[in-house]
Write an enzyme that holds these catalytic residues in place. Structure first.
Site, PDB file in Angstrom:
ATOM      1  N   CYS A  75       0.845  -1.192   0.000  1.00 12.07           N
ATOM      2  CA  CYS A  75       0.000   0.000   0.000  1.00 12.07           C
ATOM      3  C   CYS A  75       0.880   1.241   0.000  1.00 12.07           C
ATOM      4  O   CYS A  75       2.046   1.188   0.385  1.00 12.07           O
ATOM      5  CB  CYS A  75      -0.875   0.021   1.241  1.00 12.07           C
ATOM      6  SG  CYS A  75      -1.921  -1.415   1.335  1.00 12.07           S
ATOM      7  N   TYR A 113      -5.712 -13.116  -4.173  1.00 16.92           N
ATOM      8  CA  TYR A 113      -5.171 -12.645  -2.894  1.00 16.92           C
ATOM      9  C   TYR A 113      -5.878 -13.291  -1.712  1.00 16.92           C
ATOM     10  O   TYR A 113      -7.102 -13.258  -1.614  1.00 16.92           O
ATOM     11  CB  TYR A 113      -5.332 -11.128  -2.865  1.00 16.92           C
ATOM     12  CG  TYR A 113      -4.928 -10.433  -1.596  1.00 16.92           C
ATOM     13  CD1 TYR A 113      -3.616 -10.476  -1.140  1.00 16.92           C
ATOM     14  CD2 TYR A 113      -5.843  -9.680  -0.875  1.00 16.92           C
ATOM     15  CE1 TYR A 113      -3.240  -9.799   0.015  1.00 16.92           C
ATOM     16  CE2 TYR A 113      -5.474  -8.994   0.275  1.00 16.92           C
ATOM     17  CZ  TYR A 113      -4.167  -9.059   0.718  1.00 16.92           C
ATOM     18  OH  TYR A 113      -3.799  -8.378   1.849  1.00 16.92           O
TER      19      TYR A 113
END
Ligand code: ADP
Ligand code: SF4
Length: 677
Positions: free
Chosen positions: A29, A168
């Site tokens: 992120c 994921y």
């Protein structure tokens, strides 16, 4: 290639694509995501330029029912997300690297605060992050829908140019993982019950992604193989092992880690290089497909060893690639001493948590690649042969001197203390913070190569000394001093009773002046210092209580994912914790605490008090020299780092770097000094 680390530069096939080397920037992120596509593309492009063979996105939402707002991640809900992500894929390809995209449906981890769509889960359960609201229990149609959305997003990712497409299931953050976890999955249909049933949804996602894009793209899986929750969760000896065994040959690549995010991104205060190996090292024994593993690898020896021992095929990295986007190239060129090693502080993580572009303590250019045009390895050459005097050898002064020197300016840096490094040298000696010394070590190594930068430790400077030295340009990086009167966020007046009880500050403790007996540490700073000093004092034999007006000890460390660990450590050490307690007064033999909300007072017996409150900038030299600037005796005068405004180390480094970049540049104070997306 004769390089001793040649093995790290071997190409490795991943399904239908070939990675040029073993350096793999795993998804991370960054607080830019869908909102700042050009910033994001430039940041990822620099990593590829620096030699990372694979560069991945962060989580990319596949649908509006997986809306991670307020967090700013990637978005491929619809066709309109393609162009933005294509910018990143192109930037990565420009340097010959592969681009990976981490597609995810986040289930109940997505609060859908923006889309206002019902969140989805294997059962009705509370949304993560203590957000009010629950998920809708998915029926078969919902499951079919998510599979269809994932497939559609995979096709869009392929269209955007990605080479590696993820399914994921890491960090307890994805719907696929929620289905696999017994604690979230109470279903009685073919998606619940046995592990095989709980894995079914994930298996379908992988199979359908391969079917949709597998002709040209590799399909990767990201899986947390241990949650460190014991029997309540997935473990590397239990279901984590079994899931890998079940799906072993299905994906083209296994990217494995531990969960939750605070475990995966363990800070150096708690975890050392390679700390995940103990959990992930079984994976290669179960699959012939390449394996990526992380563990804050910053040294080529540890990387080489992990590959040689058969633990991984790829060195996965998020933070080491943030601290040094050119880490692979530096290893290739055998410039090992130039590697800017991550210090494991998680300031990078805090930016994502706080919804702002990524930043890094070690690498001040991180997140600034597009908006300020900063490059980690290049800087504008000097405009003139000017000489600069920098006063103060802490992080701000050292970074400023280094970057000015890199530009080609002549720099004289003077430091009052015998040892360089300022607060970094002192704080790195505190419990658990040893790796922070890398901030100092890297800068001293680099400065050592710059002929025109000279360091003078042991040289305290007065304003008269500065003027006598005869420099036209002076930059002051004189740091800050912890307050001794209790004034801080919670108190705006000095503490009544000062003088009746021995009072210490972090500066005292770091200089080796320690209290004895019963000590109250009062933390109105809320980052690491209060907790670290409590730990130091326990180790020095004191009986320690920590009081803070905040609801949590070391409250801000929630953003660096450390709060729970810090609290657990303090509790283990027997530190008595008093939260939501302001300091009202001191007297002989104790302190009076007042409840931060109710005001109710109580006395805590103590032989000494440690005040971790505000800091005062050491700007006396700046104030004393300002008239000289006004009188034309100096051409320029600038104050930077903690002396300008006390802050975290990352900000001191940034401030020093900024001053070096802006030196002799015309600055328009009325405009933002960067491009705004
Ligand atoms: P920053 O985080 O802004 O770099 P630090 O407190 O880490 O600040 O470092 C400031 C450094 O400046 C300290 O090492 C301190 O000894 C030094 N310093 C402060 N005042 C003077 C001075 N008048 N002359 C020389 N060095 C100074
Ligand atoms: Fe490492 Fe800290 Fe930089 Fe993150 S902010 S990459 S943890 S040095």
């Amino acid at each position: 290639m004769t390089n001793s680390f040649a093995i790290l530069f071997e190409p490795v096939p991943i399904g239908p694509v070939i990675a040029p080397n073993r350096f793999y920037q795993v998804p991370h992120c960054n607080g830019m995501g869908y909102r700042m596509p050009r910033s994001l593309a430039a940041m990822r492009g620099v990593k590829a330029e620096g030699g990372w063979g694979v560069v991945c996105t962060e989580e990319v939402e596949i649908h509006h029912s997986s809306d991670l707002a307020p967090y700013i991640e990637g978005r491929l809900w619809e066709e309109r997300g393609v162009a933005a992500l294509a910018l990143m894929a192109d930037a990565v390809h420009e340097h010959g690297a592969l681009a990976g995209v981490e597609l995810t449906h986040s289930g109940g981890n997505a609060s859908n605060l923006y889309s206002r769509t019902a969140a989805l889960g294997p059962r009705a359960m509370g949304l993560s992050g203590f957000n009010p609201g629950q998920t809708r229990r998915m029926d078969k149609e919902d499951i079919r829908n998510v599979r269809r959305w994932h497939r559609a997003a995979a096709l869009r990712a392929k269209e955007a140019g990605f080479d590696i497409i993820y399914c994921y299931a890491a960090h307890d953050l994805s719907l696929a993982m929620h289905f696999m976890l017994r604690r979230y999955n109470d279903r009685t249909d073919e998606y619940g019950g046995s592990l095989e049933n709980r894995v079914r949804f994930f298996r379908e996602l992988i199979e359908e992604t391969k079917d949709a894009v597998g002709d040209r793209c590799a399909v990767a899986v990201r899986l947390a193989v241990d949650e460190l929750l014991g029997e309540d969760g997935i473990t590397s000896q239990g279901e984590g092992y079994d899931i890998v065994a079940m799906l072993a040959e299905l994906p083209d690549l296994w990217d494995v880690n531990i969960s939750d995010w605070s475990n995966d991104s363990g800070t150096s205060r708690f975890e050392k290089e390679g700390y995940q190996e103990a959990y992930t090292n079984f994976v290669k024994s179960l699959t012939s497909k390449p394996v990526v593993g992380v563990g804050r690898y910053t040294t080529p020896e540890a990387m080489l060893s992990a590959v040689r021992r058969g633990v991984v095929d790829f060195i996965g990295a998020a933070r080491p690639s943030i601290a040094d986007p050119f880490l692979p190239n530096k290893i290739k060129e055998e410039r090992i001493e130039d590697i800017r090693e991550c210090i494991g502080c998680n300031i990078c993580v805090s930016a994502d948590m706080l919804l702002v572009p990524i930043r890094c303590t070690q690498n001040p250019t991180m997140g600034e690649e597009w908006r300020r045009g900063w490059h980690p390895e290049r800087i504008a050459p000097a405009r003139s042969a000017q000489q600069v005097l920098v006063v103060g050898g802490g992080p701000a002064g050292l970074e400023c001197a280094r970057a000015l020197g890199e530009r080609g300016y002549g720099v004289t840096l003077v430091e009052a203390r015998k040892e360089l490094g300022g607060r970094v040298a002192l704080e790195a000696a505190l419990p658990g913070l040893g790796e922070w010394r890398r901030v100092l070590d890297w800068r001293l190594t680099q400065i050592g190569k710059l002929e025109k930068v000279t360091l003078y430790p042991g040289s305290p400077m007065t304003a008269a000394d500065v003027l006598e030295a005869g420099f036209d340009h002076v930059i002051l990086a004189t740091g800050a001093t912890w307050r001794r009167d209790g004034v801080g966020r919670h108190r705006w007046r000095p503490l009544p009773g000062l003088g009746s009880l021995p009072v210490f500050t972090p500066d005292d403790l770091m200089a080796g002046r320690l209290p004895q007996g019963r000590v109250v540490v009062y933390d109105d700073d809320h980052y690491y210092m209060g907790g670290v000093l409590a730990e130091l004092l326990v180790k020095a034999g004191c009986q320690v209580a920590l009081a803070t007006p905040a609801a949590l000890v070391s409250e801000w460390t929630q953003y660096t994912l450390e709060q729970a660990r810090i609290q657990a450590r303090l509790m283990d050490l027997g530190v008595a914790l008093h939260t939501q307690q302001g300091l009202a007064s001191v007297q002989a033999g104790g302190v009076t605490l007042a409840h931060a909300i109710a005001g109710e007072e109580r006395i805590l017996p103590a032989d000494a008090l440690v005040l971790v409150t505000d800091r005062l900038p050491n700007d006396g030299l700046y104030q004393a020299l300002k008239p000289a600037l006004a009188a034309g005796k100096l051409a320029s005068l600038r104050v930077i780092g903690d002396a300008e405004a006390p802050h975290i180390i990352a900000q001191a480094i940034f401030s020093g770097h900024l001053a070096a970049r802006e030196f002799e540049e015309a600055i328009d104070q009325d405009r933002a000094p960067f491009q705004v997306e």
